[in-house]
Design an enzyme around this catalytic site. Structure first.
Site, short mmCIF file in Angstrom:
data_model
loop_
_atom_site.label_atom_id
_atom_site.label_comp_id
_atom_site.label_asym_id
_atom_site.label_seq_id
_atom_site.Cartn_x
_atom_site.Cartn_y
_atom_site.Cartn_z
N ARG A 1 1.36 -1.45 0.03
CA ARG A 1 0.38 -0.01 -0.10
C ARG A 1 0.81 1.21 0.19
NH1 ARG A 1 -2.75 0.95 5.66
NH2 ARG A 1 -1.14 3.07 5.31
N HIS A 14 -4.24 4.72 3.77
CA HIS A 14 -4.87 4.21 4.04
C HIS A 14 -6.21 4.66 3.53
CE1 HIS A 14 -8.37 1.56 5.66
NE2 HIS A 14 -7.95 2.76 6.46
N TYR A 58 3.34 6.20 11.68
CA TYR A 58 4.25 5.13 12.12
C TYR A 58 5.31 4.12 10.70
CZ TYR A 58 -0.04 4.42 8.26
OH TYR A 58 -0.86 4.33 7.97
#
Lengths: 345, 324
Positions: A246, A250, A259
């Site tokens: 990815r 998100h 993160y």
């Protein structure tokens, strides 16, 4: 456990490609079409013309390769919110998808000739339902399969297990496609599960599990085609793990800087599924800059027309919110309907 | 005294409770490194480490079930469910297990745990990011259910929830996370679960609400005041148990009552409260109790203002009660 690959990182074939030239060109076009939508959708989102949007950049091949094996009026697709690329390839009109991500009721549902259930938001809920769809196809003697998509994180949910177990017990014609994109929002796959090959989970259900290079369209298409043939032959479900990444957040509301470092995403960008497929076509002498330019123009024209079409949708009428709750409106909904028409609640 | 948003008050309460009691652990999806999708747990993993602020696998049943087990074993788990809409895979663990552990073990095992969840609408989240499922839990003896509406209360109630000996469902209206700022004391104060707050005193009508709808309820009361009507406004703060005494005392004085909640109406907290008022105060009521609620439909996509009680809807309903 080997990962099925047909193309190297530059798109050079590693072995004989079991797809025709026509299919390779159609596959590249489908990838580009999905990418174009994703890029332009993010622009619309930033302009406030879409709601929260989950981009799929980098995961096009993992979705398109499966959708290309399906026939929309015969087979079924049960996608999670990440699978707009699969939806596009499966035959969902772009204008519908724009409206859908605009959170407009006019974007709900698929045209009658497209057997796609609306994107699933709560994680893994689609898996037992897909088992049911596939089981129904088998019971009705249909020569058809269902394909369900889920992410690496979704495999931790109970529904994933329950759906796979059900489908395998009944030899349901089902393709369970796990896009292992490395991240469940902020949680990396290695913290999500102890087993590092999701395809190994298939052993727990007595069904085949295959890990495929999810950024290699030829590989995904070939693996999915084989799984679909197996399902149609009455031999039951296959678990396909598509290794991908990815590269985007998100959703349009996420900030991956909290993160992860961008180094990892940068490394994956070098294995971009579209660049690799273009590399394959160039290697085979099937593509040139002229064709690339013409395709870009065609895709942009298609997208602009889709936005115009979507913009034509009328403003939602307030009472519509109670009109799709039951087949026949019940007293509580009727009271709300009356109120929304200007009466008393 | 520091000024805080509701989300900061959550963070502060968790921080203080973790510092006070090393049995307190925080876990859920994305709560560690990312600090939660709404940042309620921001910085806690850095401060207390990954053993006490735990990023879990993506499974609500495992999160809540593990909380039950940890709680039974003497820890004080505070689990986060990313959205209240996602609690349902863990519903069995919460409703059939956490709520009943004390009972079915004859008091040998208990589940002193908190399950936090952002709830309600107002953020254009649609049907799977906007629901208000408190009635599902309020229907379950053995649980306590808190729905907060102010930063001050949030800190005091969350600390009470962490120290409570029974499982507490702690619902946080996500649209209020950053909408309100107020002074929140640094000291260690608790607000008891089950006590309502009178937000405004009045003699003409009682407006009862909780959670996100408190905003519109208070605005409606202000508007009514400009027309010379003094509304008493009660914030339930806890819906299980709910503060019957405060509600009945108020309604006994005003004789008129309106209950406002954005949850669907059927079998709702609003239904329970108004039914109790009718039962207990039937002969003192000057008008039938009226509910202003969400509709009995899925929460509609992108039409939050249509679904949630607006000031206008509250005022229209109040007029009916006052004119009765």
């Amino acid at each position: 456990m080997d990962t099925v690959r047909y193309l190297d990182d530059d798109g050079k074939p590693l072995r004989d490609i079991p797809l025709s030239e026509e299919e390779l060109l159609a596959g590249y076009r489908a990838l580009r079409r999905a990418r174009h939508f994703d890029e332009r959708a993010l622009v619309l989102q930033r302009q406030g013309r879409l709601g929260v949007y989950p981009p799929f950049r980098g995961q096009e091949a993992a979705q398109v390769g499966v959708a290309l094996c399906l026939e929309p009026s015969r087979d079924w697709l049960l996608p999670s919110y990440r699978e707009t690329a699969a939806a596009i390839t499966f035959g969902m009109p772009l204008s519908k998808l724009i409206l859908s991500w605009r959170a407009d009721p006019a974007g709900w549902g698929a045209p009658p000739e497209v057997n796609m259930v609306q994107f699933y938001i709560p994680i893994a809920t689609q898996v037992p339902q897909a088992a049911g769809v596939a089981h129904a196809l088998r019971l009705q003697g249909k020569d058809a399969v269902a394909a369900v998509f889920i992410g690496d994180g979704g495999t931790s949910e109970g529904d994933f297990h329950e759906g796979l177990n059900f489908a395998s017990v009944f030899d349901a014609p089902l393709l369970v496609v796990v896009q292992n994109n490395g991240w469940a929002i902020s949680v990396p796959t290695q913290k999500q599960m102890k087993v590092q090959r999701i395809a190994l989970k298939a052993q727990g259900y007595g069904i085949p599990g295959v890990t495929v290079d999810g950024n290699d369209l030829v590989a995904v298409w070939t693996v999915a085609r084989k799984a679909a043939a197996r399902a149609r032959a009455g031999e039951g479900p296959t678990l396909i793990e598509a290794l991908t990444y990815r590269v985007a957040p998100h959703t349009s509301s996420d900030d991956p800087g909290r993160y992860r470092t961008e180094d990892e995403a940068e490394a994956w960008k070098k294995r971009d599924p579209i660049d690799r497929m273009r590399g394959c076509l160039l290697h085979l002498g099937l593509w040139d800059e002229e064709k690339e330019r013409a395709l870009s123009e065609e895709l942009e024209a298609e997208f602009v027309a889709a936005v115009e079409e979507a913009d034509k949708a009328s403003e939602p009428r307030p009472w519509e919110i109670v009109e799709q709750v039951y087949a026949e409106m019940q007293p509580d909904q009727q009271a709300a309907w009356n109120y929304l028409h200007g009466g008393e609640a | 005294m520091a000024t805080m948003t509701l989300i900061q008050a959550i963070n502060k309460a968790l921080d203080e409770e973790m510092a006070r009691d090393d049995r307190v652990v925080v876990f859920g999806e994305d709560v560690g490194k990312r600090g939660g999708v709404f940042l309620a747990t921001e910085g806690l993993q850095q401060k207390y480490g990954p053993e006490r602020v735990i990023d879990t696998p993506l499974s609500e049943a495992a999160i809540i079930g593990a909380a039950v087990g940890m709680a039974a074993h003497g820890m004080r788990p505070v689990a986060e469910i990313q959205f209240a809409d996602y609690v349902f895979p863990g519903f069995d663990q919460l409703v059939s297990q956490a709520a009943k552990l004390r009972y079915r073990s004859g008091g040998q095992f208990t589940a002193p745990m908190v399950v936090r969840m952002p709830t309600g609408g107002g953020v254009k989240g649609g049907h799977h990011h906007s629901q208000s499922p408190e009635a599902h839990f309020a229907h379950t003896g053995g649980l306590k259910v808190v729905v907060v509406s102010t930063p001050y209360d949030t800190k005091g109630l969350l600390k009470s929830a962490v120290r409570d000996d029974d499982p507490v469902v702690f619902m946080e209206p996500k649209r209020l996370y950053r909408a309100i700022k107020e002074e929140v004391p640094e000291d260690d104060y608790l607000i008891p679960i089950g006590k309502a707050a009178i937000r405004r005193e009045g003699r003409d009508i009682t407006l009862i609400s909780y959670g996100g709808s408190m905003v519109e309820t208070l605005k409606a009361a202000e508007e009514m005041a400009t027309a010379g009507i003094q509304a008493e406004v009660i914030d339930l703060r806890s819906v299980l148990p709910w503060d019957k005494d405060t509600v009945l005392n108020s309604v006994a004085r005003t004789g008129r009552v309106l209950m406002i909640s954005e949850a669907p109406r059927m079998a709702s907290v609003a239904s329970e409260v108004t039914a109790t008022i009718s039962e207990e105060l039937f002969d003192q009521l000057l008008a039938p109790p009226v509910r202003v609620s969400g509709f009995d439909t899925p929460y509609p996509y992108a039409q939050d203002k249509l679904y949630m009680p607006t000031v206008t809807r509250i005022l229209n309903a109040a007029k009916r009660v006052l004119d009765y």
